[in-house]
Write an enzyme that holds these catalytic residues in place. Structure first.
Site, PDB file in Angstrom:
ATOM      1  N   LEU A  65       0.852  -1.189   0.000  1.00  0.00           N
ATOM      2  CA  LEU A  65       0.000   0.000   0.000  1.00  0.00           C
ATOM      3  C   LEU A  65       0.887   1.238   0.000  1.00  0.00           C
ATOM      4  CD1 LEU A  65      -2.648  -1.112   2.670  1.00  0.00           C
ATOM      5  CD2 LEU A  65      -2.525  -1.677   0.242  1.00  0.00           C
ATOM      6  N   GLY A 125      -0.925   6.771  -0.172  1.00  0.00           N
ATOM      7  CA  GLY A 125      -1.233   7.870   0.745  1.00  0.00           C
ATOM      8  C   GLY A 125      -0.422   9.122   0.460  1.00  0.00           C
ATOM      9  N   ARG A 181       1.490  14.939   7.002  1.00  0.00           N
ATOM     10  CA  ARG A 181       2.326  15.350   8.131  1.00  0.00           C
ATOM     11  C   ARG A 181       3.812  15.425   7.782  1.00  0.00           C
ATOM     12  NH1 ARG A 181       0.706  11.212  12.646  1.00  0.00           N
ATOM     13  NH2 ARG A 181       2.511  12.160  13.689  1.00  0.00           N
ATOM     14  N   LYS A 234       5.295  10.245   0.499  1.00  0.00           N
ATOM     15  CA  LYS A 234       5.827   9.758   1.773  1.00  0.00           C
ATOM     16  C   LYS A 234       6.700   8.523   1.610  1.00  0.00           C
ATOM     17  CE  LYS A 234       2.980   7.792   4.698  1.00  0.00           C
ATOM     18  NZ  LYS A 234       2.033   7.520   5.809  1.00  0.00           N
ATOM     19  N   ASP A 280       5.314   2.533   3.941  1.00  0.00           N
ATOM     20  CA  ASP A 280       5.935   3.467   4.882  1.00  0.00           C
ATOM     21  C   ASP A 280       6.380   2.783   6.166  1.00  0.00           C
ATOM     22  OD1 ASP A 280       3.522   2.910   6.057  1.00  0.00           O
ATOM     23  OD2 ASP A 280       2.857   4.991   6.248  1.00  0.00           O
TER      24      ASP A 280
END
Length: 456
Positions: free
Chosen positions: A8, A11, A15, A22, A103
């Site tokens: 996955l 995203g 932040r 990311k 991540d």
């Protein structure tokens, strides 16, 4: 049994406050998602699909060399929705799919192997990785049956008061029977606090069908995901510790592991000693019995046996056996330094070959040059390789002595066994066995100071 994996990686990572997706932020010199891909490959899973969304083209550009496939999640509607986007990848496959996040780069090959083996051994339809933590705030809780099997996973915001007391958390990493997973995805609902499609709900759907589901607790650090720069630094610290311990276990002395920065693909031979403050990057290979004194930066370089380096920068080059470099030397890309060479303080070498036993002791620049063996460069020598428009090559033969403050104006050739007098500017070829003197004759003007009234 056939195994594949889905990562996955769609995203946004708000932040992180970055224009870089990311999953492309680096830990120990490698993009987080590439850490995950390499871990899966090392664990024996070759067929890998990445769910992309935000920054899709950037993610593709940085991962395509690893021979993966891609599924697009145009709108980010939760982890369950993300896996739905991989239906085309999974359709027609029989076996197991492991699901990881791009991540969370600290997962190890041993854990991936253990997850797959446990899933097969117990004949589960779904298996999750979990961790036991003292403070589970913010994490989904794992609800188990009395026999230890998993009943469901409840996201933190949806937990009851009793469920919030549980401290076994969902790591967000799974293994499913492919048919069972595909059969459950269409039954996902977004009737929850986040109004998202949770992949965790697949567990409850499978349980309602009477399927067996399991979980394996693993150390929390392996499950750590990155959502901020602070968390990225924490992951980097853990990964750096692992890397340094691996090298020390292999016979490398690292005097201060907390202040030594070695990237993941670096190879180091035994009995090499590394002092604090060193940064070793890329595909660097350092062989046996080398000494790296403090504060060197070495990138994509091969360093042969017995080399000593002090406070220097070496980039994309090759350093031969028993050579010494530094302090404060700068060896730029495409340089090849021979055996038992001395590259001293404040020496810069750019795109040049330096022969065995040659000494370039201090305050010298060599660029676009081919230098032979047993040469000596006096202090302040400059290879003048650039005329403002083009770069030119200088060739220096074997056994050449170059006096201090010499300029070699490229293109020029200095033949074997020749000498160049100090202070010379060489613009023409120097014959073999010759002494070249290229400086103005000294003239002393008697009484000049008095005449000019400059005497103090």
């Amino acid at each position: 049994m056939y195994s594949c994996a889905v990562i996955l990686a769609a995203g946004e990572g708000k932040r992180m406050k970055s224009t870089t997706p990311k999953v492309l932020h680096k830990a120990c010199g490698k993009e987080m998602i590439n850490h995950v891909i390499d871990t899966l490959r090392e664990s024996g899973i070759d067929d890998v699909d990445i769910i992309i969304g935000n920054g899709a083209e950037q993610v593709k550009k940085n991962t395509m060399s690893r021979n993966v496939s891609y599924s697009l999640q145009e709108k980010q509607l939760g982890t369950g929705h993300a896996v739905k986007c991989a239906k085309d990848f999974l359709q027609g496959k029989k076996g197991i799919v492991a699901i990881f996040t791009g991540d969370a780069p600290l997962i190890t090959p041993d854990t991936v192997k253990r997850l797959i083996a446990f899933h097969k051994e117990k004949n589960y339809k779904g298996t999750i990785l979990t961790s036991i933590v003292e403070n589970p705030y913010g994490y989904g809780r794992v609800i188990r049956e009395e026999n230890g099997e998993v009943r469901k996973i409840v996201e933190h915001k949806d937990c009851s008061i009793e469920e919030l007391k549980l401290n076994e958390i969902n790591a967000g990493m799974y293994c499913f029977d492919i048919d069972a997973l595909l059969g459950s995805l269409n039954n996902l609902s977004n009737n929850n606090a986040q109004e998202e499609y949770y992949l965790t709900d697949v567990i409850e759907i499978l349980k309602a069908k009477g399927e067996k589901l399991g979980a394996i607790p693993i150390p929390f650090e392996e499950t750590m995901g990155v959502n901020s720069r602070v968390q990225l630094a924490e992951v980097e610290q853990i990964m750096r510790r692992r890397i340094n311990h691996k090298h020390m276990d292999n016979g490398v002395t690292i005097l201060d592991p907390n202040n030594t920065y070695i990237e993941t693909d670096v190879l180091i031979g035994n009995d090499t000693i590394i002092y604090p403050g060193n940064v070793i990057e890329g595909k660097t290979i350092i062989k046996e019995n080398c000494v790296l004194y403090p504060n060197c930066r070495i990138k994509d370089t091969t360093i042969e046996c017995g080399v000593t380096i002090q406070e220097s920068v070496i980039l994309e080059s090759h350093i031969g056996d028993n050579t010494t470099v530094g302090p404060f030397a700068y060896i730029r890309p495409e340089s090849v330094i021979g055996k038992s060479v001395r590259v001293g303080d404040f020496v810069e070498i750019k795109k040049s070959t330096i022969g065995d036993h040659t000494k370039v002791s201090h305050l010298t620049y060599i660029g676009d040059a081919e230098v032979g063996e047993n040469c000596n460069f006096g202090c302040g020598t400059v290879v003048v390789n650039y005329d403002g428009k083009k770069k030119y090559k200088t060739i220096v033969g074997d056994n050449v002595f170059i006096g201090c403050n010499t300029n070699l104006v490229s293109p020029v050739k200095v033949n074997d066994n020749s000498y160049i007098a100090a202070g010379s500017t060489i613009t023409e070829e120097v014959p073999k066995d010759a002494l070249a003197i290229a400086r103005a004759k000294q003239v002393n003007k008697e009484g000049w100071v008095t005449k000019k009234a400059l005497k103090k």
